[in-house]
Each structure stands twice: as C-alpha cells, then as structure tokens.
Write an enzyme that holds these catalytic residues in place. Sequence first.
Site, PDB file in Angstrom:
ATOM      1  N   LYS A 147       0.791  -1.229   0.000  1.00  0.00           N
ATOM      2  CA  LYS A 147       0.000   0.000   0.000  1.00  0.00           C
ATOM      3  C   LYS A 147       0.824   1.280   0.000  1.00  0.00           C
ATOM      4  O   LYS A 147       0.605   2.196   0.792  1.00  0.00           O
ATOM      5  CB  LYS A 147      -0.992   0.002   1.185  1.00  0.00           C
ATOM      6  CG  LYS A 147      -1.945  -1.172   1.215  1.00  0.00           C
ATOM      7  CD  LYS A 147      -2.471  -1.613  -0.119  1.00  0.00           C
ATOM      8  CE  LYS A 147      -3.394  -0.610  -0.781  1.00  0.00           C
ATOM      9  NZ  LYS A 147      -3.707  -1.055  -2.179  1.00  0.00           N
ATOM     10  N   THR A 186       2.104  -0.877  -6.823  1.00  0.00           N
ATOM     11  CA  THR A 186       1.634  -1.532  -8.044  1.00  0.00           C
ATOM     12  C   THR A 186       1.709  -0.569  -9.230  1.00  0.00           C
ATOM     13  O   THR A 186       2.115  -0.959 -10.325  1.00  0.00           O
ATOM     14  CB  THR A 186       0.198  -2.052  -7.871  1.00  0.00           C
ATOM     15  OG1 THR A 186       0.185  -2.918  -6.739  1.00  0.00           O
ATOM     16  CG2 THR A 186      -0.261  -2.823  -9.081  1.00  0.00           C
ATOM     17  N   SER A 187       1.345   0.690  -8.981  1.00  0.00           N
ATOM     18  CA  SER A 187       1.427   1.686 -10.046  1.00  0.00           C
ATOM     19  C   SER A 187       2.847   1.762 -10.581  1.00  0.00           C
ATOM     20  O   SER A 187       3.075   1.792 -11.787  1.00  0.00           O
ATOM     21  CB  SER A 187       1.058   3.068  -9.516  1.00  0.00           C
ATOM     22  OG  SER A 187       0.102   2.980  -8.512  1.00  0.00           O
ATOM     23  N   HIS A 230      10.800  -7.605  -7.901  1.00  0.00           N
ATOM     24  CA  HIS A 230       9.984  -6.856  -6.945  1.00  0.00           C
ATOM     25  C   HIS A 230       9.163  -7.834  -6.113  1.00  0.00           C
ATOM     26  O   HIS A 230       8.768  -8.906  -6.592  1.00  0.00           O
ATOM     27  CB  HIS A 230       9.066  -5.873  -7.675  1.00  0.00           C
ATOM     28  CG  HIS A 230       8.052  -6.536  -8.551  1.00  0.00           C
ATOM     29  ND1 HIS A 230       6.767  -6.778  -8.159  1.00  0.00           N
ATOM     30  CD2 HIS A 230       8.154  -7.045  -9.815  1.00  0.00           C
ATOM     31  CE1 HIS A 230       6.108  -7.386  -9.135  1.00  0.00           C
ATOM     32  NE2 HIS A 230       6.924  -7.562 -10.159  1.00  0.00           N
ATOM     33  N   HIS A 267       7.188  -8.310  -1.803  1.00  0.00           N
ATOM     34  CA  HIS A 267       7.052  -7.822  -0.422  1.00  0.00           C
ATOM     35  C   HIS A 267       8.042  -8.549   0.484  1.00  0.00           C
ATOM     36  O   HIS A 267       7.665  -9.377   1.314  1.00  0.00           O
ATOM     37  CB  HIS A 267       5.616  -8.031   0.059  1.00  0.00           C
ATOM     38  CG  HIS A 267       4.600  -7.251  -0.717  1.00  0.00           C
ATOM     39  ND1 HIS A 267       4.729  -5.899  -0.951  1.00  0.00           N
ATOM     40  CD2 HIS A 267       3.439  -7.612  -1.311  1.00  0.00           C
ATOM     41  CE1 HIS A 267       3.681  -5.468  -1.652  1.00  0.00           C
ATOM     42  NE2 HIS A 267       2.892  -6.493  -1.897  1.00  0.00           N
ATOM     43  N   SER A 289      -5.102   3.068   3.961  1.00  0.00           N
ATOM     44  CA  SER A 289      -5.234   2.451   2.645  1.00  0.00           C
ATOM     45  C   SER A 289      -5.277   0.930   2.769  1.00  0.00           C
ATOM     46  O   SER A 289      -6.078   0.259   2.113  1.00  0.00           O
ATOM     47  CB  SER A 289      -4.057   2.882   1.772  1.00  0.00           C
ATOM     48  OG  SER A 289      -4.142   2.274   0.518  1.00  0.00           O
ATOM     49  N   TYR A 314       4.772   7.821 -17.493  1.00  0.00           N
ATOM     50  CA  TYR A 314       4.006   8.075 -16.267  1.00  0.00           C
ATOM     51  C   TYR A 314       3.092   9.287 -16.431  1.00  0.00           C
ATOM     52  O   TYR A 314       1.939   9.272 -16.023  1.00  0.00           O
ATOM     53  CB  TYR A 314       4.957   8.276 -15.083  1.00  0.00           C
ATOM     54  CG  TYR A 314       4.227   8.432 -13.773  1.00  0.00           C
ATOM     55  CD1 TYR A 314       3.722   7.315 -13.101  1.00  0.00           C
ATOM     56  CD2 TYR A 314       4.007   9.685 -13.222  1.00  0.00           C
ATOM     57  CE1 TYR A 314       3.033   7.444 -11.908  1.00  0.00           C
ATOM     58  CE2 TYR A 314       3.315   9.831 -12.030  1.00  0.00           C
ATOM     59  CZ  TYR A 314       2.833   8.704 -11.382  1.00  0.00           C
ATOM     60  OH  TYR A 314       2.142   8.849 -10.204  1.00  0.00           O
ATOM     61  N   SER A 337      -3.843   5.071 -15.948  1.00  0.00           N
ATOM     62  CA  SER A 337      -3.701   3.626 -16.025  1.00  0.00           C
ATOM     63  C   SER A 337      -2.661   3.102 -15.051  1.00  0.00           C
ATOM     64  O   SER A 337      -2.646   1.927 -14.726  1.00  0.00           O
ATOM     65  CB  SER A 337      -3.345   3.212 -17.455  1.00  0.00           C
ATOM     66  OG  SER A 337      -2.064   3.678 -17.777  1.00  0.00           O
ATOM     67  N   LYS A 361     -12.467   4.280  -0.081  1.00  0.00           N
ATOM     68  CA  LYS A 361     -11.624   4.823   0.970  1.00  0.00           C
ATOM     69  C   LYS A 361     -12.202   6.106   1.529  1.00  0.00           C
ATOM     70  O   LYS A 361     -12.540   7.010   0.781  1.00  0.00           O
ATOM     71  CB  LYS A 361     -10.206   5.059   0.443  1.00  0.00           C
ATOM     72  CG  LYS A 361      -9.177   5.089   1.551  1.00  0.00           C
ATOM     73  CD  LYS A 361      -7.787   5.096   0.974  1.00  0.00           C
ATOM     74  CE  LYS A 361      -7.169   6.479   1.112  1.00  0.00           C
ATOM     75  NZ  LYS A 361      -5.804   6.509   0.585  1.00  0.00           N
TER      76      LYS A 361
END
Length: 355
Positions: free
Chosen positions: A82, A86-87, A139, A141, A171, A278, A284, A292
């Site tokens: 979070k 991901t973006s 990449h 976690h 988030s 970007y 996208s 939220k």
Amino acid sequence: MGSLRIMMAPKFQLLALLAFAVAMLFLENQIHQLEESRGKLERAIARLELRDIEERRTQEGVRESREDVENDVVVIYNRVPKTASTSFTNLAYDLCSRNHYHVLHINTSKNNPVMSLQDQVRFVKNVTMWKEMKPALYHGHVSFLDFSRFGMMKKPIYINIVRDPIERLVSYYYFLRFGDDYRPGLKRRKQGDKKTFDECVAAGGSDCAPEKLWLQIPFFCGHYSECWNIGSRWALEQAKYNLINEYLLVGVTEELEDFVMMLEAALPRFFRGATELYRTGKKSHLRKTSEKKPPTKESIARLQQSAIWKLENEFYEFVLEQFQFVRAHGVREKDGELYLLPQNFFYEKIYPKTT
Ligand SMILES: *[C@@H]1O[C@H](CO)[C@@H](O)[C@H](O)[C@H]1NC(C)=O
Ligand SMILES: *[C@@H]1O[C@H](CO)[C@@H](O)[C@H](O)[C@H]1NC(C)=O
C-alpha cells in the site's frame, strides 16, 4: 700495339683490379646499408600493424566490458504494501521489452516479508548467477536482504517507495475490506466488514492499532530479529543506515512523479522513457483502493500519540528529507516544471600528457 699492351698490362691490370675491388667494397657496403634500411622498414611496418591490431582489440575489449557492466545489473524493489507500489511496478513492466530487461515478481508464501535462512541463500545465489535474466528488476514484499552477508561480491541495486505511515495504514485497512480497482473480483480477507477506519479506532480494533504501523521500518531494517521488535529504536536506526548505505534511491508515494524522473536519470538502462510514460498514462498507472474514507482528525491524533507512530513517522520524514535533498541537487524549476540538470562536472589537468 701489342708491345704496348704487354708493357702497360701489369700496371693497368693492378690498377683495374684495385678499382674493381674498391668498387665492390663500395657496392657491398651500399647493399648492406640498403638491406639494413629494408629491415628497419619491415620492422617498422610490423610494429605499426601490431599496434593497429592491439588498438582494435582494446577498443573492442572496452566496448565489451562496458556493455557487460551495463547489463550485469540487478535491481531489487522490495516494495512495502500500500505505497502505490503496483502503479510503479506497472511502469517497469510497460518498459521492460522496449528497454531490454526482465521483470520478476518474488512471490513469498503468504506474502511473508521474512525468508527462511535456506531460502535467503537460494534467493541470493539464484539472483546473482541467473545470467539469462540479466539485467533484471525483482519486486516483492520482502524485507531488505544484504547480499554481501552471503559472500557475494556484487550487490544488487535497491530502490523503494515509502508513504505517510497513517495514510498507508488507512489504505491497507480499506484494501482488506473492499479491494481495489486493479483486481476488483478478488475476495479480500476482511470483505463484508463495513466498519470504517474511524469506527475501528474508536472501538480500539486490532486492524487499526498502532502496532500495524510498524512496517516501513522493518522492511528497510531487514531480516534481523530486532527489526520486527515493534517500537525498537535500534530498528529505526538500522533502517536509516540501510536507506543511506544500501539504497540508490527511495521516493515517497506523495511525490511519485518526481521519484520516477529521478530514477530515470539515475538508471536510464531500466527507466528510459518512464517519466513520459508516467505523465501520459497517469490514470492507467494509478491503482485506487475502493471506498476509501479519509480518517477524522481525532483518529489521526489518537494514532499520533503512540510511540510506534513517532518512530515510523521519524523514518518517513528522514526518507522524505533525503529524497528532497537528492531532487534539489538534480533538477531546476522553470515555469512550474522540473528539468533535470545536465552534466555539471568535467575533467582537466590530465597528466602525463598524451601527444
Ligand atoms: C503467489 O502464489 C500463490 C500460489 O501459487 C498464488 O495463489 C498467489 O496469487 C500469488 N500471489 C500473487 C500476488 O500473485
Ligand atoms: C534460478 O531459479 C529458476 C527458477 O527456480 C531456475 O529456473 C533457474 O535455472 C535458476 N538459475 C540459476 C542460475 O540457478
């Protein structure tokens, strides 16, 4: 005539012989000198040819080794959940064909950020030796892992993104309940729970407890017991130490575009074209947690009273300050837009002189 020849003969013959001998000696000397010159010439030509070959060889060698160095690179983005990760990861996937590198997701079971010792060894060896994947961006976690502890000469380049700790927690709270627009169909752990973050804080629920803020520090601190000791000042100091010594660049979610720009400047081999992509594809590349609701001042104030928040926030501000320092030294502003500075150093007084 005959008597004259007979009379002159011995003297003439002697003279002729002498002259001939001198001439021969002279000629021989000339030939010898000529041969010597020819030898010199041949040797000079040979030397020139050799130098030419050597020059070509070293040029090729330099080219080869430069390419080798450029390609023998592994980037690890040990993303914190979070943080708009991901973006950012999607950008890397969008660029990988064009910029010729591989992107790999490290899927740890149950997203556990701490690997077993044997998995650490497997991972470090595999990443280091897997030539076919290089250059590569991994990449996942996973908390920070120091490759040099495993006897590896070459370390990967670490990058990361952090976020305001309370915003990150909020988030995450809603993500567990409502998912996001990225994989809307997927069932989330707390799906069906309609309680807001504020209601959770008021009720002293566990999903919004200050302990849940303890995540960015341990991700940067690493695979050591003390890192996961909630509220440890040592863990905070270790996280700061790693940020400075082990990470090339760490951005913040709140200034993601500038992070992308600085990263493109620092790692063009991977991120050439990233800023443009970007900016044009902002929508996208953004992933929004559904439903939220921003927390009230009271909820925020309550979380801010905890010692855990104070440490996590100190780390966040440390990262932010470092990022802004890097940016301030790398760009200039013109009409509200940022531009990267061109090369601002050059070499001079180069000795010994080569002429
Ligand atoms: C990781 O692997 C598991 C098991 O194959 C899979 O269920 C899960 O969706 C994967 N995680 C991600 C984020 O893709
Ligand atoms: C690294 O791991 C992958 C997946 O398990 C495997 O296919 C590959 O051969 C390994 N590479 C090396 C160099 O060990």
